[in-house]
Design an enzyme around this catalytic site. Structure first.
Site, PDB file in Angstrom:
ATOM      1  CD  GLU A  98      -3.418  -0.615   0.089  1.00 35.39           C
ATOM      2  OE1 GLU A  98      -3.501  -0.018  -0.921  1.00 35.39           O
ATOM      3  OE2 GLU A  98      -3.828  -1.765  -0.073  1.00 35.39           O
TER       4      GLU A  98
ATOM      5  CB  SER B 182     -57.529  -6.122 -14.128  1.00 36.65           C
ATOM      6  OG  SER B 182     -58.399  -6.654 -15.569  1.00 36.65           O
TER       7      SER B 182
END
Length: 775
Positions: A120, A402
């Site tokens: 890192e 519907s």
């Protein structure tokens, strides 16, 4: 002599004249060189001045940005970067990740520290928080693609600051943010030792699978303490923070292996281990010592189960906004009403309110506030064994049946054609345009000329399909898009009149616009986000006019008739005014499912206080035993709706259960004792209107063979319109419905019950006694 001397003199003069050009050239060169030197001098001086001015300006800008940097306290550094969700009362109902166990500095092996530094921030112990060489190297690495993962310019100290005080949202990666990050890193280096900073970083960093901190990760992934880890295991943990999901050893062992090997190489290059050791360790399987069970961290939190669908929706919204929930440490104020959510969960997961057929029957439910679009509760499934899985409340792959009719047909008809509620529609034999396929009602009967109100209340298919043809696909699509349902006109077909693919989230928001007078609000889960720096982003409820107030009122009034005049009367109450629409989706005959069964059943309804949309069905609807039988199984959405709505209306202070008032843009007419409505100022001279009660038709025996089913195979979309089954709502044991979303797109509902509750199992199709029902 004089003459000779004169000649000589002239010769000398000539000679001098001959030399003049070269002397002039030499002089010009001197002038040119002098001019070049002056330009160079001024250029250098100018660059020096620019450098100084630029440096001073940059320093001034840096100082300005640094002056507004957030404060970083020890508590913040030690604390977690987990994101928290608050309900509308300010109570935390969800936090990302599991419980974190922080490591003391003495617990961290030197090899662990050096592994992190190697991959890192190799110069970690040499720089003072910001590393200019690393920044330059990062720029070079980004171009060449080298550096073994060291492409980022941030030091470990800067990464700790980022995890503590800022978000990782891409739009936040500004020059100001970078300057503040660098300034805080420099300050931090003066206050803490290098090993203290590294320890804080190791305890805060996200390690995937809901795990924060490397001590917790060592236990989660290997069931070990940090001191007991092998070198390959140390390397794996050291490389994991760069992409916890990308290097997950369970879901991506290849990616995890590659990343671990990068760390081992970096450790060797940094003289932490030898090259020989690195080569040996790279041959170690990533699964070596990897834990298969996580008993201490896999215990599902029951509270998270209750709120699971809502949590999933909020997480998705935050991700869409660019946040990283696992790293940004956000405080998210949501619109969740925890009491309503708990009741909805209880309704879905117990038999105290609804008699569920079995544990595999599923539900999708969304509750919104119609006045601002806030989602106050959501259920994405029942009897869930895992968290953050399928959210059926936002799933758009099932047919609405519907419930589409107010959205696709009758809403656009009132909005664009100014139809009155008693506009006459012809329920007679009809063929889908451009085909030879007949449209059928559920009862395979025809009622002749009927009002639009009656057609909607009894959910007749043929008038709905005819209405869409008169409205036109462009008008219908525009209406749908205004209600947050993104369907293009080109994607609409005739059978869309009786069914479209939609979610409960979309329907709750769309029907809410009918409820509130015509304003559409996008579903809002989040009201405010506070990041680690203290910056606050608020979300206002911005609605847009989706329809005229006359349309909203007239559709609501007609949908009140659904509650009073169809089988939906089982939820009717005098305690509050409500409106809504049922929907059922039936099977194709070729699937050979039980007679009258359905794949999907819906109800979307509302009061002035809340809009609720409910879907029920099975995840694999075409499997044997996964259909919804006619009758009570198809009533389930109504039962769920009523249980939740009754709770909201009875438990909410000053809940508004009043009826909707007619706006000035609407006028009423009473003919033969029936009150109908029309748009003020509309040209109705050519409109054919009738006045009639919503009268139930005589009972007609139903054909028992499947060949008499109202569902017919629909053609592909490349041919003529998809065919429908039927819609006249039939919730009795012989009811007809429309096709499931998994087959061709058509829809239909179950018909009216023979009583105020459910019909008997011997009821015939369209069993409708001759009795008038008050409008």
């Amino acid at each position: 002599m004089t003459e000779k001397m004169s000649r000589v003199s002239r010769g000398q003069q000539n000679t001098n004249n001959n030399k003049r050009p070269s002397q002039s050239k030499k002089t010009n060169n001197k002038k040119t060189n002098s001019k070049f030197k002056r330009i160079t001098k001024y250029t250098i001086l100018g660059l020096i001045v620019l450098f100084i001015v630029g440096g001073l300006s940059g320093a001034g800008l840096f100082a300005y940005y640094a002056s507004s940097a957030p404060k970083v306290t020890n508590a913040a550094l030690v604390g977690t970067s987990q994101t928290k969700f608050l309900d509308r009362e300010g109570n935390v109902f969800y936090s990302t990740g599991s419980k974190r166990e922080s490591a003391r500095q003495s617990e961290i092996p030197k090899q662990m520290r050096m592994a992190i530094v190697s991959i890192e921030d190799r110069r970690f112990y040499k720089h003072h928080g910001v590393d200019p060489r690393r920044i330059i190297g990062a720029a070079f690495a980004n171009v060449t693609g080298s550096s073994l993962g060291l492409q980022g310019g941030s030091t470990l100290t800067q990464q700790l600051i980022k995890l503590t005080a800022f978000s990782t949202k891409s739009s936040d990666q500004t020059l100001k943010r970078k300057a503040q990050e660098a300034w805080l890193a420099l300050k931090l280096e003066k206050q803490y030792s290098k090993n203290q900073i590294l320890t804080l970083y190791m305890n805060k960093v996200y390690m995937g699978n809901g795990v924060y901190g490397m001590k917790t990760a060592a236990d989660y992934y290997f069931n070990k303490s940090l001191s007991d880890l092998s070198v390959p295991q140390i390397a794996f943990l050291a490389g994991l923070p760069q992409s916890p999901s990308g290097y997950d050893p369970y879901s991506n062992p290849k990616g995890a292996t590659n990343r671990r090997n990068e760390v081992l190489t970096a450790m060797a290059n940094n003289n932490v281990i030898s090259q020989t050791e690195a080569k040996e360790y790279r041959n170690t399987p990533i699964t070596d010592g990897l834990a298969k069970e996580h008993s201490s961290l896999d215990i599902e939190d029951e509270d998270n189960k209750v709120d699971d669908a809502y949590i999933t929706s909020v997480r998705n919204k935050l991700t869409d906004l660019g946040y990283d929930l696992n790293k940004d440490g956000l405080v998210v104020q949501t619109n969740l009403d925890s009491k309503v959510q708990q009741r909805a969960y209880d309704v879905a997961n117990t038999d105290d309110y609804v008699q569920w057929t079995d544990d595999m029957m599923q539900v999708g439910l969304t509750v919104t506030d119609p006045n601002n679009g806030q989602v106050i509760a959501q259920i994405g499934g029942r009897k869930q064994s895992t968290l953050q899985g399928t959210n059926r409340a936002t799933n758009t792959s099932r047919s609405s049946g519907s419930t589409a009719k107010p959205l696709v047909d009758y809403g656009p008809a009132v909005e664009n054609l100014d139809w009155s509620t008693n506009h006459s529609l012809n329920d007679a034999p009809y063929i889908y345009p451009g085909s030879n396929i007949s449209v059928y009602n559920a009862d395979r009967q025809y009622q002749g000329n009927i009002t639009m109100r009656k057609s909607l209340a009894l959910s007749r298919n043929i008038p709905a399909v005819k209405t869409l043809q008169e409205v036109g696909y462009d008008n219908s699509a525009k209406f749908l898009n205004g209600l947050g349902i993104p369907i293009k006109a080109a994607d609409l077909v005739a059978s869309s009149a009786i069914g479209i693919n939609v979610s409960s989230e979309q329907e709750a928001a769309a029907f809410a616009a009918f409820d509130n007078g015509g304003t559409y609000y996008e579903p809002q889960y989040i009201s405010k986000i506070t990041d680690q720096s203290g910056a606050v982003k608020e979300f206002e409820d911005s609605g847009k006019q989706a329809m005229k107030g006359s349309t909203a009122f007239m559709l609501t009034n007609m949908m009140k008739s659904v509650i009073t005049d169809s089988y939906a009367k089982i939820i009717n109450t005098s305690d509050y005014a409500q409106a809504g629409k049922t929907g059922v989706t039936a099977y194709e005959d070729k699937l050979n499912m039980p007679d009258g069964s359905a794949s999907d059943s819906w109800f979307t309804g509302y009061t002035k206080q809340a809009a609720i949309s409910v879907w029920t069905g099975y995840d694999q609807p075409n499997q044997s035993g996964h259909s919804l039988a006619a009758g009570e199984q198809q009533f389930t959405p109504l039962r769920v709706y009523k249980a939740v709505m009754d709770y909201i209306m009875s438990s909410t202070a000053n809940a508004d259960g009043t009826d909707w008032e007619m706006p000035n843009s609407v006028k009423s007419t009473t003919v033969n004792g029936i009150k109908e409505y029309s748009v003020v100022g509309a040209d109705t001279s050519a409109e054919n209107v009738i006045s009639q009660p919503v009268r139930r038709a005589p009972t007609t025996p139903r054909r028992s063979s499947r060949s008499s089913s109202s569902v017919v195979q629909a053609p592909s979309s490349s041919s003529s319109e998809a065919e429908s089954s039927s819609t006249s709502e039939q919730p009795d044991s012989s009811s007809e419905s429309s096709e499931p979303a998994s087959s061709s797109t058509s829809s239909d509902d179950a018909s009216e019950a023979t009583s105020s509750s459910e019909p008997s199992s011997s009821s015939n199709e369209d069993d409708q006694p001759n009795e008038e029902i008050s409008q």
